[in-house]
Design an enzyme around this catalytic site. Structure first.
Site, PDB file in Angstrom:
ATOM      1  N   THR A 176       0.864  -1.173   0.000  1.00  0.00           N
ATOM      2  CA  THR A 176       0.000   0.000   0.000  1.00  0.00           C
ATOM      3  C   THR A 176       0.900   1.223   0.000  1.00  0.00           C
ATOM      4  O   THR A 176       1.981   1.181   0.574  1.00  0.00           O
ATOM      5  CB  THR A 176      -0.882  -0.022   1.267  1.00  0.00           C
ATOM      6  OG1 THR A 176      -1.868  -1.024   1.114  1.00  0.00           O
ATOM      7  CG2 THR A 176      -1.552   1.312   1.533  1.00  0.00           C
ATOM      8  N   ARG A 204     -14.639  -6.659   0.137  1.00  0.00           N
ATOM      9  CA  ARG A 204     -13.809  -6.311   1.300  1.00  0.00           C
ATOM     10  C   ARG A 204     -13.143  -4.939   1.125  1.00  0.00           C
ATOM     11  O   ARG A 204     -12.565  -4.637   0.090  1.00  0.00           O
ATOM     12  CB  ARG A 204     -12.735  -7.381   1.486  1.00  0.00           C
ATOM     13  CG  ARG A 204     -11.823  -7.170   2.694  1.00  0.00           C
ATOM     14  CD  ARG A 204     -10.550  -6.442   2.345  1.00  0.00           C
ATOM     15  NE  ARG A 204      -9.669  -6.281   3.512  1.00  0.00           N
ATOM     16  CZ  ARG A 204      -8.569  -5.536   3.518  1.00  0.00           C
ATOM     17  NH1 ARG A 204      -8.219  -4.890   2.434  1.00  0.00           N
ATOM     18  NH2 ARG A 204      -7.838  -5.433   4.594  1.00  0.00           N
ATOM     19  N   VAL A 205     -13.238  -4.121   2.114  1.00  0.00           N
ATOM     20  CA  VAL A 205     -12.585  -2.822   2.100  1.00  0.00           C
ATOM     21  C   VAL A 205     -11.683  -2.727   3.327  1.00  0.00           C
ATOM     22  O   VAL A 205     -12.084  -3.103   4.429  1.00  0.00           O
ATOM     23  CB  VAL A 205     -13.623  -1.670   2.125  1.00  0.00           C
ATOM     24  CG1 VAL A 205     -12.924  -0.320   2.154  1.00  0.00           C
ATOM     25  CG2 VAL A 205     -14.542  -1.757   0.911  1.00  0.00           C
ATOM     26  N   GLY A 206     -10.468  -2.248   3.128  1.00  0.00           N
ATOM     27  CA  GLY A 206      -9.525  -2.110   4.242  1.00  0.00           C
ATOM     28  C   GLY A 206      -9.560  -0.725   4.858  1.00  0.00           C
ATOM     29  O   GLY A 206     -10.513   0.039   4.687  1.00  0.00           O
ATOM     30  N   ASP A 207      -8.503  -0.405   5.563  1.00  0.00           N
ATOM     31  CA  ASP A 207      -8.427   0.878   6.277  1.00  0.00           C
ATOM     32  C   ASP A 207      -8.047   2.043   5.374  1.00  0.00           C
ATOM     33  O   ASP A 207      -8.330   3.203   5.695  1.00  0.00           O
ATOM     34  CB  ASP A 207      -7.394   0.781   7.406  1.00  0.00           C
ATOM     35  CG  ASP A 207      -6.007   0.447   6.863  1.00  0.00           C
ATOM     36  OD1 ASP A 207      -5.895  -0.476   6.023  1.00  0.00           O
ATOM     37  OD2 ASP A 207      -5.037   1.115   7.264  1.00  0.00           O
ATOM     38  N   THR A 227      -0.190   1.794   6.789  1.00  0.00           N
ATOM     39  CA  THR A 227      -0.112   0.555   6.022  1.00  0.00           C
ATOM     40  C   THR A 227      -0.053  -0.603   6.998  1.00  0.00           C
ATOM     41  O   THR A 227       0.598  -0.502   8.038  1.00  0.00           O
ATOM     42  CB  THR A 227       1.114   0.504   5.097  1.00  0.00           C
ATOM     43  OG1 THR A 227       1.239  -0.834   4.577  1.00  0.00           O
ATOM     44  CG2 THR A 227       2.400   0.862   5.819  1.00  0.00           C
ATOM     45  N   GLY A 228      -0.745  -1.684   6.690  1.00  0.00           N
ATOM     46  CA  GLY A 228      -0.717  -2.831   7.598  1.00  0.00           C
ATOM     47  C   GLY A 228      -1.988  -3.637   7.483  1.00  0.00           C
ATOM     48  O   GLY A 228      -2.733  -3.507   6.504  1.00  0.00           O
ATOM     49  N   GLY A 230      -5.310  -4.215   7.558  1.00  0.00           N
ATOM     50  CA  GLY A 230      -6.380  -3.231   7.539  1.00  0.00           C
ATOM     51  C   GLY A 230      -7.488  -3.437   8.562  1.00  0.00           C
ATOM     52  O   GLY A 230      -7.972  -2.471   9.163  1.00  0.00           O
TER      53      GLY A 230
HETATM   54  N1  ASP Z   1      -3.876  -1.643   4.802  1.00  0.00           N
HETATM   55  C1  ASP Z   1      -4.115  -2.248   3.527  1.00  0.00           C
HETATM   56  C2  ASP Z   1      -5.416  -2.993   3.537  1.00  0.00           C
HETATM   57  O1  ASP Z   1      -5.716  -3.646   4.529  1.00  0.00           O
HETATM   58  C3  ASP Z   1      -3.048  -3.195   3.112  1.00  0.00           C
HETATM   59  C4  ASP Z   1      -1.635  -2.655   3.117  1.00  0.00           C
HETATM   60  O2  ASP Z   1      -1.299  -1.773   3.906  1.00  0.00           O
HETATM   61  O3  ASP Z   1      -0.834  -3.156   2.304  1.00  0.00           O
HETATM   62  O4  ASP Z   1      -6.119  -2.968   2.550  1.00  0.00           O
END
Ligand code: ASP
Length: 309
Positions: A176, A204-207, A227-228, A230
């Site tokens: 990300t 699915r939706v992340g952070d 990033t991480g 989510g």
């Molecule tokens: N945070 C992002 C998600 O969960 C993934 C990432 O940081 O690579 O969609």
């Protein structure tokens, strides 16, 4: 004139020294350097923090190395669903998109949501309709194809597992992307963009597109891009939590960012990192993983491009 500065990230994860070939490592560093320089140039030429973070993220989205834009991971249906957000710390205006396909630069669409609509967050078909009305052209699937990403997906496609780009696999690419900046007027902004997780399904939706979770900016406190994992970053409301510690506990940027990444998010099982900036141009880039693709540059002369701890 205010100290102006910018920080960017290209994802955090199992980045262990020696895992990548020197050639690949050089490629990552060059891509980070390019995005950093392009974003910094905007600030140098009196551009706003919002313009600078958009520019830096566009450069990262155009690189196949990171999980955003061109390098986005594959979903369970062998497509790409991208999420992005941007926030202006001066006005608290924000824009976000999720589950979009075929758009070369999702961060620019997020900025258009912020500036050209009455809304903050557009998703899926509606977001695509908005893009169409603004005259966006769509890239076809081949633009987003990457053999390595496709193989990552083939390995798990018939399973129920979905995989963070951060997974503990030797050949995994991470990524990300995000940027935070402080301009000459002391205004700050943040932008984040992602392809999400390999083999993700059910919308699915992340952070990353969620204001307050993966992205936040407020001149009163800080601008943050995360990033991480989510799901954990959403539950930890990570970006806003850093701002809250600064506002209500009077913590420094560095202390607040560290508290959230190395304590609070770890306590609930989340891994990852963030980049943070304040209106004085101070920068913090904590992560609780082995590494995080990151870079920062300030008008004080400070400059850094790093991957490992
Ligand atoms: N945070 C992002 C998600 O969960 C993934 C990432 O940081 O690579 O969609």
């Amino acid at each position: 004139m205010n100290t102006f500065s910018i920080a960017i990230h290209g994802g955090a994860g199992t980045l262990v020294k020696g895992m990548m070939t020197p050639e690949l490592e050089a490629k990552y560093k060059a891509a980070l350097q390019l995005a950093l320089d392009e974003g910094y140039k905007v600030l140098e030429n009196n551009g706003t923090a919002t313009e600078a973070v958009e520019k830096a993220v566009v450069v990262l989205e155009d690189s196949p190395l990171f999980n955003a834009g061109k390098g986005s991971v594959f979903t369970a249906t062998e497509s790409h669903e991208m999420d992005a957000s941007i926030m202006d710390g001066k006005t608290l205006n924000a824009g976000a998109v999720s589950l979009i396909t075929g758009i070369k630069n999702p961060v620019s669409l997020a900025r258009d949501v912020m500036e050209k609509s009455e809304h903050v967050f557009l998703a899926g078909e509606g977001a695509m309709q908005f893009a169409k009305e603004l005259g966006y052209t769509l890239e076809d699937a081949s633009y987003f194809y990457d053999a390595l990403r496709h193989n990552q997906w083939l390995e798990i496609k018939d399973t129920d597992s979905f995989q963070l780009d951060h997974a503990k696999k030797k050949d995994s690419k991470f990524g990300t992307v995000g940027a935070v900046a402080c301009d000459k007027d002391g205004n700050i902004a943040a932008a984040t963009s992602t392809g999400g997780m390999t083999n993700k399904k059910w919308g699915r939706v992340g952070d990353s597109p969620m204001i307050g979770a993966g992205n936040y900016a407020n001149n009163k406190t800080c601008a943050i891009s995360c990033t991480g994992s989510g799901e954990f970053f959403i539950r930890g409301v990570v970006a806003y939590d850093v701002a809250c510690l600064i506002e209500h506990k009077e913590m420094s940027l560095e202390a607040a960012a560290n508290e959230v990444i190395n304590k609070r998010i770890l306590e609930i099982g989340g891994d990852g990192g963030l980049i943070a900036i304040d209106t004085k141009g101070n920068i913090a880039m904590p992560f609780n993983t082995e590494g995080m693709y990151r870079a920062s540059k300030s008008s004080t002369g400070m400059e850094e491009v790093s991957i490992y701890k």
